[in-house]
Design an enzyme around this catalytic site. Structure first.
Site, PDB file in Angstrom:
ATOM      1  N   ASP A 172      13.554 -13.990 -55.297  1.00 39.44           N
ATOM      2  CA  ASP A 172      13.040 -14.055 -56.675  1.00 39.44           C
ATOM      3  C   ASP A 172      11.853 -14.999 -56.846  1.00 39.44           C
ATOM      4  O   ASP A 172      11.652 -15.933 -56.083  1.00 39.44           O
ATOM      5  CB  ASP A 172      14.160 -14.437 -57.653  1.00 39.44           C
ATOM      6  N   GLU A 207      17.824 -16.775 -56.635  1.00 37.26           N
ATOM      7  CA  GLU A 207      18.143 -18.149 -56.196  1.00 37.26           C
ATOM      8  C   GLU A 207      17.739 -19.150 -57.264  1.00 37.26           C
ATOM      9  O   GLU A 207      18.420 -20.138 -57.494  1.00 37.26           O
ATOM     10  CB  GLU A 207      17.409 -18.459 -54.880  1.00 37.26           C
ATOM     11  N   GLU A 208      16.617 -18.867 -57.950  1.00 43.33           N
ATOM     12  CA  GLU A 208      16.044 -19.865 -58.865  1.00 43.33           C
ATOM     13  C   GLU A 208      16.923 -20.178 -60.063  1.00 43.33           C
ATOM     14  O   GLU A 208      16.830 -21.259 -60.622  1.00 43.33           O
ATOM     15  CB  GLU A 208      14.663 -19.406 -59.364  1.00 43.33           C
ATOM     16  N   HIS A 237       6.833 -24.851 -57.491  1.00 40.51           N
ATOM     17  CA  HIS A 237       6.947 -24.528 -58.931  1.00 40.51           C
ATOM     18  C   HIS A 237       5.669 -24.933 -59.696  1.00 40.51           C
ATOM     19  O   HIS A 237       5.690 -25.012 -60.921  1.00 40.51           O
ATOM     20  CB  HIS A 237       8.186 -25.174 -59.588  1.00 40.51           C
TER      21      HIS A 237
HETATM   22 NI    NI Z   1      12.989 -22.106 -53.599  1.00 42.66          NI
END
Ligand code: NI
Length: 403
Positions: free
Chosen positions: A88, A146-147, A371
């Site tokens: 993701d 996962e996020e 991020h």
């Molecule tokens: Ni990651």
């Protein structure tokens, strides 16, 4: 596999990884151009399934919504190892100017999961070409979401992705480590991440008549300070942890004492025991602080992700593979990190290990954090990651002990 064949194997695997570099880069850039958010990885999973099938791998799709599992059966019977990648992207608008920048407005592979998918596909390709030498099965697990920390790994496990799997390995590219370096910690490597929401209910009143109310802003302020001394005064200084109150909401206007204040925050620790300790302390301090002022409270406490704890033997196998790829001097044993990763859920079920593959850009100095809207990696890390994953499978089959 006989020992004579093993001697030249690492350099052959590394060379094979280098040979497919342009393909690894193409896969990664394609995923990068078309990022998809958690549980929406439809294009991504179709592409992965197509590539795995083209290698002749048995593929199952639609696992935990968008997950994909490829299974490669080696030439000889033996245990099953899993190599995992997450799929993701994040709700971030990419600011970089690369020609492979995101074409999906407001969505970006800003954590490197595009690289993880490319590396596990690369390992699949190499292992397929050497299928007859494999003494066991390899499962390639492509996991959604996962996020968001709640869903991806847990749903894959519920869907049976670990059935029959003896050991699992995963990796994360890491832009804060130079390309060419690999970090593997024996034991706790990433933190447990828990979250809380505390509602403090006082009694509203006029600003000029505080004695007629119970001021939840004052109670909440005391509570924030009281929570801060858990780490500094209650935790063994040799242990580590973080308690951060990140949201403090209450009040509407300057002259009314409100009825309620809401606090929200995040808690990090490296052991299940530490996570339980913080949970108890936060609940207890909330109770005592509110009692002191006569306020009421509601507390919601969620254990989000457990600590990621590498199995020592599996970390050893991973490390010996990585040593052959990058050289012993480029292996780091630490430090562990306070961020979290849902790979921890797999490690609660079966032995395995996780590592960081250095992906910091060597040139240009642009090393943005994960991020960040400018996040990018040194794509040489794709070759390292592919070789480490493929070689780990071989090394595991040589010593398929269970913990
Ligand atoms: Ni990651």
């Amino acid at each position: 596999m006989e020992l004579t064949k093993v001697v030249g194997l690492p350099s052959e695997i590394l060379q094979e990884s280098k040979n497919i570099k342009s393909q690894l880069v193409n896969w990664r850039r394609d995923f990068h151009r078309y990022p998809e958010l958690a549980f929406q990885e439809k294009r991504t999973s179709a592409k992965i399934a197509g590539i795995l099938k083209s290698f002749g791998i048995d593929v199952k799709t639609g696992i935990a919504k968008t997950g994909v599992i490829g299974t490669l059966t080696g030439g000889k019977p033996g245990p099953t190892i899993a190599l995992r990648a997450d799929m993701d992207a994040l709700p971030i608008t990419e600011m970089g100017e690369n020609d492979y920048r995101s074409l999906h407005q407001g969505v970006m592979h800003a954590c490197g999961h595009d690289a993880h998918m490319a590396a596990v596909l690369g390992a699949a390709k190499i292992l397929c070409q050497r299928k007859e030498q494999l003494k066991g099965k390899v499962k390639f697990i492509f996991q959604p979401a996962e996020e968001i920390a709640t869903g991806g790994a847990q749903d894959m496990i519920k869907a049976g992705c670990l059935d029959g799997v003896d050991a699992i390995f995963g990796l994360h590219v890491w832009s804060h480590i130079p390309e060419g370096v690999v970090r593997i910690v024996d034991g706790p490597m990433m933190a447990a991440a828990d979250k809380f929401r505390i509602e403090i209910i006082g009694k509203g009143s006029h600003a000029s008549l505080p004695h007629q109310g119970i001021d939840p802003i004052v109670v909440a302020s005391h509570l924030v300070i009281n929570l801060q001394s858990i780490v500094s005064r209650e935790l063994d200084p040799l242990e580590s942890g973080v308690i951060s109150v990140c949201k403090f909401h209450g009040g509407e206007t300057f002259n009314i004492i409100p009825e309620k204040v809401t606090l929200e925050g995040s808690v990090r620790s490296f052991t299940e025991k530490g996570a339980d300790f913080f949970h108890q302390e936060i609940v207890e301090r909330t109770r005592l602080t509110c009692e002191m002022f006569g306020a009421k409270y509601h507390i919601n406490y969620h254990k989000v992700v457990p600590p990621l704890i590498n199995d020592k033997r599996m970390a050893g196998i991973f490390k010996s593979a990585a040593e052959k790829v990058v050289g012993i001097k480029k292996i780091e044993n630490g430090p562990a990190m306070m961020s979290s990763e849902d790979f921890a859920y797999y490690l609660k079920e079966i032995p395995g290990a996780f590592c960081f593959i250095g992906a910091g850009k060597r040139e240009g100095g642009d090393c943005y954090p994960h991020h960040h809207p400018h996040f990018d990696i040194d794509e040489n890390a794709l070759v390292t990651a592919t070789a480490v994953m493929a070689l780990t499978a071989f090394f595991y089959f040589l010593k398929p002990f269970k913990s």
